[in-house]
Write an enzyme that holds these catalytic residues in place. Sequence first.
Site, PDB file in Angstrom:
ATOM      1  CB  CYS E  43      -0.899  -0.005   1.232  1.00 50.77           C
ATOM      2  SG  CYS E  43      -1.824   1.535   1.421  1.00 50.77           S
ATOM      3  CG  ASP E  50      -2.857  -3.268  -0.436  1.00 52.63           C
ATOM      4  OD1 ASP E  50      -3.303  -3.449   0.707  1.00 52.63           O
ATOM      5  OD2 ASP E  50      -2.885  -2.169  -1.003  1.00 52.63           O
ATOM      6  CG  LEU E  67       1.712 -20.169 -17.044  1.00 53.55           C
ATOM      7  CD1 LEU E  67       0.548 -21.127 -17.284  1.00 53.55           C
ATOM      8  CD2 LEU E  67       2.739 -20.831 -16.140  1.00 53.55           C
ATOM      9  CD  GLU E  85      -8.898   3.016  -7.406  1.00 51.22           C
ATOM     10  OE1 GLU E  85      -7.748   3.107  -6.893  1.00 51.22           O
ATOM     11  OE2 GLU E  85      -9.936   2.982  -6.736  1.00 51.22           O
TER      12      GLU E  85
END
Lengths: 148, 148, 148, 148, 148, 148, 148, 148, 148, 148
Positions: E43, E50, E67, E85
């Site tokens: 964060c 987070d 992958l 966001e």
Amino acid sequence: MNEQLLGGKPTAEPTKALETFENPNSARDFHIHMEIPEFTCLCPKTGQPDFAVIYLDYIPNKLCVELKSLKLYMWSFRDEGCFHEAVTNQILDDLVSAIDPKFMRVTAKFYVRGGIFTNVVAEHRAAGWQPQPYVELSQFSAQSNIRG
Amino acid sequence: MNEQLLGGKPTAEPTKALETFENPNSARDFHIHMEIPEFTCLCPKTGQPDFAVIYLDYIPNKLCVELKSLKLYMWSFRDEGCFHEAVTNQILDDLVSAIDPKFMRVTAKFYVRGGIFTNVVAEHRAAGWQPQPYVELSQFSAQSNIRG
Amino acid sequence: MNEQLLGGKPTAEPTKALETFENPNSARDFHIHMEIPEFTCLCPKTGQPDFAVIYLDYIPNKLCVELKSLKLYMWSFRDEGCFHEAVTNQILDDLVSAIDPKFMRVTAKFYVRGGIFTNVVAEHRAAGWQPQPYVELSQFSAQSNIRG
Amino acid sequence: MNEQLLGGKPTAEPTKALETFENPNSARDFHIHMEIPEFTCLCPKTGQPDFAVIYLDYIPNKLCVELKSLKLYMWSFRDEGCFHEAVTNQILDDLVSAIDPKFMRVTAKFYVRGGIFTNVVAEHRAAGWQPQPYVELSQFSAQSNIRG
Amino acid sequence: MNEQLLGGKPTAEPTKALETFENPNSARDFHIHMEIPEFTCLCPKTGQPDFAVIYLDYIPNKLCVELKSLKLYMWSFRDEGCFHEAVTNQILDDLVSAIDPKFMRVTAKFYVRGGIFTNVVAEHRAAGWQPQPYVELSQFSAQSNIRG
Amino acid sequence: MNEQLLGGKPTAEPTKALETFENPNSARDFHIHMEIPEFTCLCPKTGQPDFAVIYLDYIPNKLCVELKSLKLYMWSFRDEGCFHEAVTNQILDDLVSAIDPKFMRVTAKFYVRGGIFTNVVAEHRAAGWQPQPYVELSQFSAQSNIRG
Amino acid sequence: MNEQLLGGKPTAEPTKALETFENPNSARDFHIHMEIPEFTCLCPKTGQPDFAVIYLDYIPNKLCVELKSLKLYMWSFRDEGCFHEAVTNQILDDLVSAIDPKFMRVTAKFYVRGGIFTNVVAEHRAAGWQPQPYVELSQFSAQSNIRG
Amino acid sequence: MNEQLLGGKPTAEPTKALETFENPNSARDFHIHMEIPEFTCLCPKTGQPDFAVIYLDYIPNKLCVELKSLKLYMWSFRDEGCFHEAVTNQILDDLVSAIDPKFMRVTAKFYVRGGIFTNVVAEHRAAGWQPQPYVELSQFSAQSNIRG
Amino acid sequence: MNEQLLGGKPTAEPTKALETFENPNSARDFHIHMEIPEFTCLCPKTGQPDFAVIYLDYIPNKLCVELKSLKLYMWSFRDEGCFHEAVTNQILDDLVSAIDPKFMRVTAKFYVRGGIFTNVVAEHRAAGWQPQPYVELSQFSAQSNIRG
Amino acid sequence: MNEQLLGGKPTAEPTKALETFENPNSARDFHIHMEIPEFTCLCPKTGQPDFAVIYLDYIPNKLCVELKSLKLYMWSFRDEGCFHEAVTNQILDDLVSAIDPKFMRVTAKFYVRGGIFTNVVAEHRAAGWQPQPYVELSQFSAQSNIRG
Ligand SMILES: [Ca+2]
Ligand SMILES: [Ca+2]
Ligand SMILES: [Ca+2]
Ligand SMILES: [Ca+2]
Ligand SMILES: [Ca+2]
Ligand SMILES: [Ca+2]
Ligand SMILES: [Ca+2]
Ligand SMILES: [Ca+2]
Ligand SMILES: [Ca+2]
Ligand SMILES: [Ca+2]
Ligand SMILES: [Ca+2]
Ligand SMILES: [Ca+2]
Ligand SMILES: [Ca+2]
Ligand SMILES: [Ca+2]
Ligand SMILES: [Ca+2]
Ligand SMILES: [Ca+2]
């Protein structure tokens, strides 16, 4: 009942009389489970409808309860005022009177009232009856037989 | 059976004879669970079809029940009239006769009738057999191996 | 194996040899649960592929089974013909030989055959080992850590 | 930690020190369950991140573990290399050192590795402590409080 | 990174460089869905960890994302400070730069913060690309291949 | 294949040849959905087994694909090295060659690799074929026919 | 508020003021979904507490709503009397005033009252804004990242 | 049928004749959904029983199909040999003949065969009939009315 | 309370006084389960709202707790500062004082804080009371009474 | 009604009169969803009880339907004989008469009869009313706010 609307010819009537049939294997302690989702009565305080799902778990002795009469018996509460705790005990008492089982457990799950969900569980054990020690095995849950 | 429509050449026949094979580890008490979703018989009162899912849990002794013959055995009830409680005990009796297990539990879950769901559970324990005390561990549920 | 298609350079090989590592806390009876969804073998009768999910629950003694070699061990059944009941007991025997655990339970859940689902559960307990009495607590199920 | 990117002002730091508070009812054996979905460490073999969900079930004695410091404690593993079996036992040891509970069970459910899912469960019981015999009641599962 | 604990020999490193491979069927608009449950960053306000699950839905053009490098790319955020966001849009931008897909949707589902769950969805469409009209069919949900 | 263990008498063989039968109602655009949970191949890079569940949704034209040969066709990948994206497109191409459907969608859901789940969806539409506009109705999900 | 019991030192206050931050990618129409399970207000008729879960789906324009202030804003309804239909529209109006989004949908799911469940959904669209045509893809549901 | 066992007095007979009743609101396009879990027929190749669940979705015109006769109609397939694709189209044809609906969709989900699950969906639209454009609303899933 | 907004006419008030009614069958040990999803209090440290679901399981002696007063009692915590562990024990103490049950278990499941989920379980047993040995039966899960 | 048992003092009466209140935001097309699980009437053929869950989805115009009177209205069917298809259309007609909505959809899901499940869906659209084109966004499912 509004028999006008129904044409005056109901094919069955609600009843407190529970019909029974002979246990096909009374020598063996076996377990019958029945789920009865269509139970409704009235709230004794407000007169408004109450709803519940009733579950029956029993080990029969000489008699089993007949499915169709059990449905008519459950119907008999439709216009009666019933407290949650009392009606669960009453159903247990009536079934024990009718078939005198070795063991019976009645579970009633009532629809939410006042934002609170209430379930009641009551049991009867025949005098002197002892359950066999349970054989504990790994348990596997059932699933649908189809996809989608 | 309508053999006209089927061309008269069924590859298998329903049967009451259960085939068996030798238990690959009869020294060890191990547990076999089988789920048989394709059970149907007739209601002895109305002649109409009934449906159930049958579950088998057993601890074999000298013999195990063969999967394919188990399927044909279940098929054998297709045109018979069967009460729920009686047929569950009958299946248990037939399987015990065939393989004489240390322990067997038959669970039958019948499709809804009259708005009521009925399950029946019957068990057999070999004389003198005692289950090992169950080792209780934390349990973890299985999930799909893929996403979506 | 079709090594042509693969360019002849497999980075690992299936093996019956199970690698182990030292139990980091052999003074404490603790429980290791492993779920192995990628098990396939061949049906000894038809030669066609069979599939299962294997679950391992054990209480280690001096050794634990190493995850990567466990995967290669499971791979080793890919081209072998295996009966359901026998292969479950075989996996238990191989793991017990490799790590001599205090307790081990192998659960095999096979994909449907003939419309019937079969699970097999086999256990080993070390001589003289007793499980601690289980401390029964209220249980709470896990859920996703996100929404949607 | 990359404090440049973060502006050099972390409001909290990972720590091995677990804070505690006084048990509000140490006369009663009661059960605290905590689910900690945000656990990550590094694989000691490959250096790559590992993830797990940690569950704590305990019966406190004189002390309870404080939630916020528990979160910082779990954070302290973020840059450490940890084997699955060892870290689960380590968390149990650290929590037992901090609050000396009557009973504690640590359950760690690790994310899939090599296609295999691993869970580890370790318990501590205070010397001389005995659980009360569990009162077994019918169990009812929780559901969402809303629809849709 | 704590390389002491890890023995100084990490087998892989986090990286921003995404490797690609050639689309095996670039003439056909087909859909690749990837679920990446192991995402963690910091964060930017508090410096605390987070967590999120990232989902990728794309229709490749000339290239697909490899992958293993995708996993190392996701790892590269582990020590970075990221707003929900912004990081979702950043991942979309990086993937579009690497493989220039016909269509791509990135969905990020973040773990709860302040009791609130946040998901972010961002999309890229190649200039001039139009999706084929979707053929709407009845949909069937997947289930487990085993029972229990 | 290890035919020794299998007694040298496989009852069926894997095959690339897909058998077909005549569409019983080719005048009507109807939808066939098949779920094939038993797919395994080899990773072309490592030689290790990969697993997937394959879903088929198609609108037949003159021909339908026969279920048993479809199973043998899926078996034919067991020893082949296959990339996820390529094999999904290959299965679609093979099925389109065999039955030339009006529409076909192949969905492959692969087991987790490197902690990442990958699904691939590829479609074929016959030249000039247009789907009927879908009649959107309220949708109702299926449930088990039994209780418990 | 009972500040005596709380020691007079609340670290935050409920507020109608919604804080915002700059949209990190205002050139792109992207979607933010927030689930706010901790909403309570009072019934304007009875004065008794009501509860709901609030969902926010929006496409930001120049501003995004800040998570912490959103929590304090939701708290501001705790002692207000609110009708279900009105409060849902009010929340939408307040959020639109604060961040002037391209699109916003507020969904409120209220706890059962009188045995009836009520959800309310209200939307705002910026004048002149048009959603991009949705790219319809096969959908895959998320699952837990662990087993058990 | 084994009428001996059934006492020779079936209360109903399987039939191909579907009874109907007048649509109570033929001016309005409304939707009737029926789920019929008790379908069984015979495999035309092997003569062995097959099972399916049948779903009916229709918009009636002048007539609706009567529930009891629908049950007897489904029973009529019990001894017939039926291919999956053909029987689904046959049921649709029979129902369309009986009630000439504005729209009808028949969905058949067959039990697993050869490890493969098959569903078939067929539709009829009355000539000149157009569905009203669907009013798309947020959707909310139903849940149990009780807890536990 | 903000009585201005509410028009000054609350129909009920929060209260610590729990009303009771006579146990309808005090001769029988039966089980009452109540789920109370609408619990909120304040965090004593931050003053911010906390939320929980409270479950009550009890075997009444002479008295039962009245549902409506239980709701008002739960409301009484709305403006109080409460630690998770303390409030669970307090609710148990208050209920035991009010109805002196043979057995009571209070389970509190708190909403996530700091990413951690906390549940607390506390029990009371009347002096000298012993539970009947539980009759262990096969268990069957409940499902919805409708489809879709 | 059995008013003897109820003490002659019902607090409410079933009624066909639906009360309404003013739409708090009639300028905006917003969506109200209500789930009414407590519906029962009588089968017009047999006189026996029928049960259903009723769902209401509507976009109000000038008026909304009041929750409490909606409950009393649903109660009014308790002693009436009702066919499934007719009663669903009747409820829609009554609600449209009462509140003249822009749009309304009534969904009735009836309990199983004769082993068949029936749902009925009927809609009303105000003359000249057009729904706004739906803004299609990624959808996320709701989950419990607690664990266990
Ligand atoms: Ca009545
Ligand atoms: Ca209520
Ligand atoms: Ca048990
Ligand atoms: Ca027959
Ligand atoms: Ca029925
Ligand atoms: Ca091979
Ligand atoms: Ca247990
Ligand atoms: Ca138990
Ligand atoms: Ca780091
Ligand atoms: Ca769709
Ligand atoms: Ca739709
Ligand atoms: Ca307050
Ligand atoms: Ca869509
Ligand atoms: Ca099969
Ligand atoms: Ca939080
Ligand atoms: Ca939609």
